[in-house]
Design a protein around this motif. Structure first.
Motif, PDB file in Angstrom:
ATOM      1  N   VAL A   1      15.841  48.864  11.738  1.00  0.00           N
ATOM      2  CA  VAL A   1      16.179  49.760  10.586  1.00  0.00           C
ATOM      3  C   VAL A   1      16.170  48.628   9.488  1.00  0.00           C
ATOM      4  O   VAL A   1      16.480  49.460   8.790  1.00  0.00           O
ATOM      5  CB  VAL A   1      17.270  49.326  11.043  1.00  0.00           C
ATOM      6  CG1 VAL A   1      18.606  49.640  10.002  1.00  0.00           C
ATOM      7  CG2 VAL A   1      18.495  49.703  12.425  1.00  0.00           C
ATOM      8  N   ARG A   2      15.928  47.562   9.544  1.00  0.00           N
ATOM      9  CA  ARG A   2      15.691  46.870   8.801  1.00  0.00           C
ATOM     10  C   ARG A   2      14.147  47.325   8.098  1.00  0.00           C
ATOM     11  O   ARG A   2      13.869  47.834   6.219  1.00  0.00           O
ATOM     12  CB  ARG A   2      15.313  45.385   8.765  1.00  0.00           C
ATOM     13  CG  ARG A   2      15.214  44.660   6.907  1.00  0.00           C
ATOM     14  CD  ARG A   2      15.030  43.401   7.540  1.00  0.00           C
ATOM     15  NE  ARG A   2      15.124  42.324   6.049  1.00  0.00           N
ATOM     16  CZ  ARG A   2      16.118  41.932   5.550  1.00  0.00           C
ATOM     17  NH1 ARG A   2      17.040  42.163   5.804  1.00  0.00           N
ATOM     18  NH2 ARG A   2      16.047  40.950   4.529  1.00  0.00           N
ATOM     19  N   ALA A   3      13.393  47.552   8.579  1.00  0.00           N
ATOM     20  CA  ALA A   3      11.664  47.852   8.180  1.00  0.00           C
ATOM     21  C   ALA A   3      12.073  49.698   7.919  1.00  0.00           C
ATOM     22  O   ALA A   3      11.526  50.861   6.464  1.00  0.00           O
ATOM     23  CB  ALA A   3      11.049  48.513   9.250  1.00  0.00           C
ATOM     24  N   ALA A   4      12.352  50.295   8.085  1.00  0.00           N
ATOM     25  CA  ALA A   4      13.623  51.601   7.821  1.00  0.00           C
ATOM     26  C   ALA A   4      14.324  51.865   6.267  1.00  0.00           C
ATOM     27  O   ALA A   4      13.689  52.681   5.256  1.00  0.00           O
ATOM     28  CB  ALA A   4      13.913  52.466   8.823  1.00  0.00           C
ATOM     29  N   ARG A   5      14.671  50.845   6.326  1.00  0.00           N
ATOM     30  CA  ARG A   5      15.339  50.461   4.616  1.00  0.00           C
ATOM     31  C   ARG A   5      14.836  50.596   4.338  1.00  0.00           C
ATOM     32  O   ARG A   5      14.729  50.910   3.051  1.00  0.00           O
ATOM     33  CB  ARG A   5      16.557  49.747   5.337  1.00  0.00           C
ATOM     34  CG  ARG A   5      17.422  49.383   3.550  1.00  0.00           C
ATOM     35  CD  ARG A   5      17.978  47.888   4.519  1.00  0.00           C
ATOM     36  NE  ARG A   5      17.029  47.012   4.184  1.00  0.00           N
ATOM     37  CZ  ARG A   5      17.275  45.842   3.623  1.00  0.00           C
ATOM     38  NH1 ARG A   5      18.446  45.380   4.041  1.00  0.00           N
ATOM     39  NH2 ARG A   5      16.143  44.967   3.747  1.00  0.00           N
ATOM     40  N   ASP A   6      13.876  49.270   4.085  1.00  0.00           N
ATOM     41  CA  ASP A   6      12.839  49.513   3.264  1.00  0.00           C
ATOM     42  C   ASP A   6      11.651  50.471   2.997  1.00  0.00           C
ATOM     43  O   ASP A   6      11.846  50.342   1.423  1.00  0.00           O
ATOM     44  CB  ASP A   6      12.134  48.169   3.591  1.00  0.00           C
ATOM     45  CG  ASP A   6      13.258  46.634   3.788  1.00  0.00           C
ATOM     46  OD1 ASP A   6      14.156  46.904   3.408  1.00  0.00           O
ATOM     47  OD2 ASP A   6      12.827  45.675   4.554  1.00  0.00           O
ATOM     48  N   ASP A   7      11.416  51.038   3.854  1.00  0.00           N
ATOM     49  CA  ASP A   7      10.634  52.414   3.415  1.00  0.00           C
ATOM     50  C   ASP A   7      11.356  53.057   2.661  1.00  0.00           C
ATOM     51  O   ASP A   7      10.657  53.894   1.670  1.00  0.00           O
ATOM     52  CB  ASP A   7       9.894  53.092   5.033  1.00  0.00           C
ATOM     53  CG  ASP A   7       9.348  51.643   5.408  1.00  0.00           C
ATOM     54  OD1 ASP A   7       8.696  50.341   5.020  1.00  0.00           O
ATOM     55  OD2 ASP A   7       8.766  51.930   6.342  1.00  0.00           O
ATOM     56  N   SER A   8      12.650  53.600   3.157  1.00  0.00           N
ATOM     57  CA  SER A   8      13.540  54.884   2.445  1.00  0.00           C
ATOM     58  C   SER A   8      13.152  54.025   1.535  1.00  0.00           C
ATOM     59  O   SER A   8      13.230  55.235   0.229  1.00  0.00           O
ATOM     60  CB  SER A   8      14.851  54.866   3.037  1.00  0.00           C
ATOM     61  OG  SER A   8      15.479  55.986   2.395  1.00  0.00           O
ATOM     62  N   CYS A   9      13.601  52.552   0.754  1.00  0.00           N
ATOM     63  CA  CYS A   9      13.920  52.983  -0.507  1.00  0.00           C
ATOM     64  C   CYS A   9      12.801  52.594  -1.328  1.00  0.00           C
ATOM     65  O   CYS A   9      12.791  52.843  -2.899  1.00  0.00           O
ATOM     66  CB  CYS A   9      15.383  51.622  -0.728  1.00  0.00           C
ATOM     67  SG  CYS A   9      16.822  52.160   0.237  1.00  0.00           S
ATOM     68  N   ALA A  10      11.752  51.758  -0.855  1.00  0.00           N
ATOM     69  CA  ALA A  10      10.565  52.328  -1.785  1.00  0.00           C
ATOM     70  C   ALA A  10      10.068  53.846  -1.906  1.00  0.00           C
ATOM     71  O   ALA A  10       9.603  53.649  -3.161  1.00  0.00           O
ATOM     72  CB  ALA A  10       9.812  51.756  -0.713  1.00  0.00           C
ATOM     73  N   ALA A  11       9.903  54.389  -0.888  1.00  0.00           N
ATOM     74  CA  ALA A  11       9.729  55.620  -1.890  1.00  0.00           C
ATOM     75  C   ALA A  11      11.132  56.684  -2.349  1.00  0.00           C
ATOM     76  O   ALA A  11      10.259  57.372  -3.010  1.00  0.00           O
ATOM     77  CB  ALA A  11      10.085  56.661   0.103  1.00  0.00           C
TER      78      ALA A  11
END
Length: 355
Positions: A192-202
């Motif tokens: 979830v942490r990785a998905a959060r980071d990727d989504s916010c970066a995008a």
């Protein structure tokens, strides 16, 4: 007498879920009392680079579908939390599934993550709002891949959330609490942490803090696992706790044996003890949100002294209505001053090591 005082007795004449749904509709239509009282400055705090006007929030489960969060913030809460939202819509468990235990100042629910799903809820969160909003995500009951469900929730909601909550502690979704075991919990938190980071970066947005919501029904080894996972994953905070499957001795209501999660007065002591143990194990380095059985400023203060930086309530509003919030905040401010504290942050964990 204000509108809330007139409405509360009428709502209590209705079946609990009907009363809840009507309350949400009234709030969504703007028929809510506005908070006219400025928060005492002693209640303000800064956490996760967010400025909380006061530490008292509304817990998830009330505004599941993000229909009334703007009105809720207008009531004077320091923050509010929508959800739990699952990837796909689901109707939840069969009715009746919500019970007032009036003699015990408690509630039992077995709602089962009834919600409108990501696609429907997501547009409701667009646009400006005046206040801090958490978004609580979960898995569908029939999902074969729990991690994928949480990743979908994080991907969708992280760019819109002031904080994001992974709910693995509802007792009403089969197998959900198994995700609190050390290895699955760690794998889930990291995904979830990785998905959060990727989504916010995008999206070009700053990633919101990630919080894990846990159950109160944990033994000492499980509490140790939760603390270790939170520090290792790492998470940015823990919400302690969800409802309990225990039925403490002394419950008087005819509904005391109903299946589901118990909240309200009987949850205060066990949830506060788990909170204190987590605070000890994380050495006060993990921000905690204290939930469970709060119906007074004294109890909110006890959670803070046990280690909570913020607190949430829900069930007490069923019996006391929205005016309870103002009473809690005023009493909390008075207790902080009486004990010589100049802020909420100074009082956090004051009783952490109390045996």
């Amino acid at each position: 007498m204000d509108a809330a005082s007139l409405t509360m007795p009428l709502l209590r004449l209705l079946p609990p879920e009907t009363a809840h749904d009507l309350t949400i509709r009234l709030l969504a239509c703007g028929l809510a009392p506005r908070n006219r009282e400025a928060d005492d400055p002693i209640l303000a705090s800064r956490l996760w680079n967010l400025n909380f006007p006061n530490p008292v929030g509304l817990a998830a489960g009330f505004d599941k579908n993000a229909l009334a969060y703007r009105a809720i913030l207008g009531l004077g809460f320091g923050f509010t939390e929508v959800g739990t939202v699952t990837p796909r819509p689901q109707s939840g468990n069969p009715k009746p599934r919500l019970f007032r235990l009036a003699e015990d100042a408690a509630v039992i629910n077995r709602m089962g993550f009834n919600n409108d799903g990501i696609e429907t809820v997501l547009p409701r969160l667009q646009g400006a709002r005046a206040g801090i909003l958490g978004i609580n995500i979960g898995k569908n009951k029939d999902s074969t891949d729990a991690v994928e469900d949480y990743v979908k929730g994080a991907t969708a909601f992280a760019p819109l959330a002031d904080y994001l909550v992974v709910n693995v502690s509802s007792p009403n979704t089969p197998g959900l609490r198994d995700l609190q075991r050390r290895e699955p919990f760690l794998a889930l938190a990291r995904a979830v942490r990785a998905a959060r980071d990727d989504s916010c970066a995008a999206a070009g947005k700053k990633a919101p803090p990630l919080l894990l919501k846990i159950a109160p029904d944990l033994d000492e080894s499980q509490i140790e696992d939760v603390a270790e996972v939170a520090m290792t994953a790492p998470a940015d905070g823990l919400i302690v706790s969800n409802t309990t499957i225990a039925r403490p001795a002394g419950l008087r209501s005819l509904y005391r044996a109903e299946a589901g999660g118990l909240s309200g007065a009987a949850l205060f002591e066990p949830s506060t003890e788990v909170l204190r143990r987590i605070s000890v194990l994380t050495k006060g380095q993990m921000p905690l949100v204290g939930v469970g059985g709060i119906s007074s400023g004294e109890q909110a203060y006890a959670k803070i002294r046990a280690g909570a930086s913020l607190v949430q309530l829900y069930s007490a509003l069923v019996y006391h209505g929205p005016r309870l919030l103002g009473r809690i905040k005023r009493d909390l401010a008075a207790r902080l001053r009486a004990d010589g504290f100049s802020s909420v942050a100074e009082a956090v964990g004051a009783d952490r090591d109390r045996v």
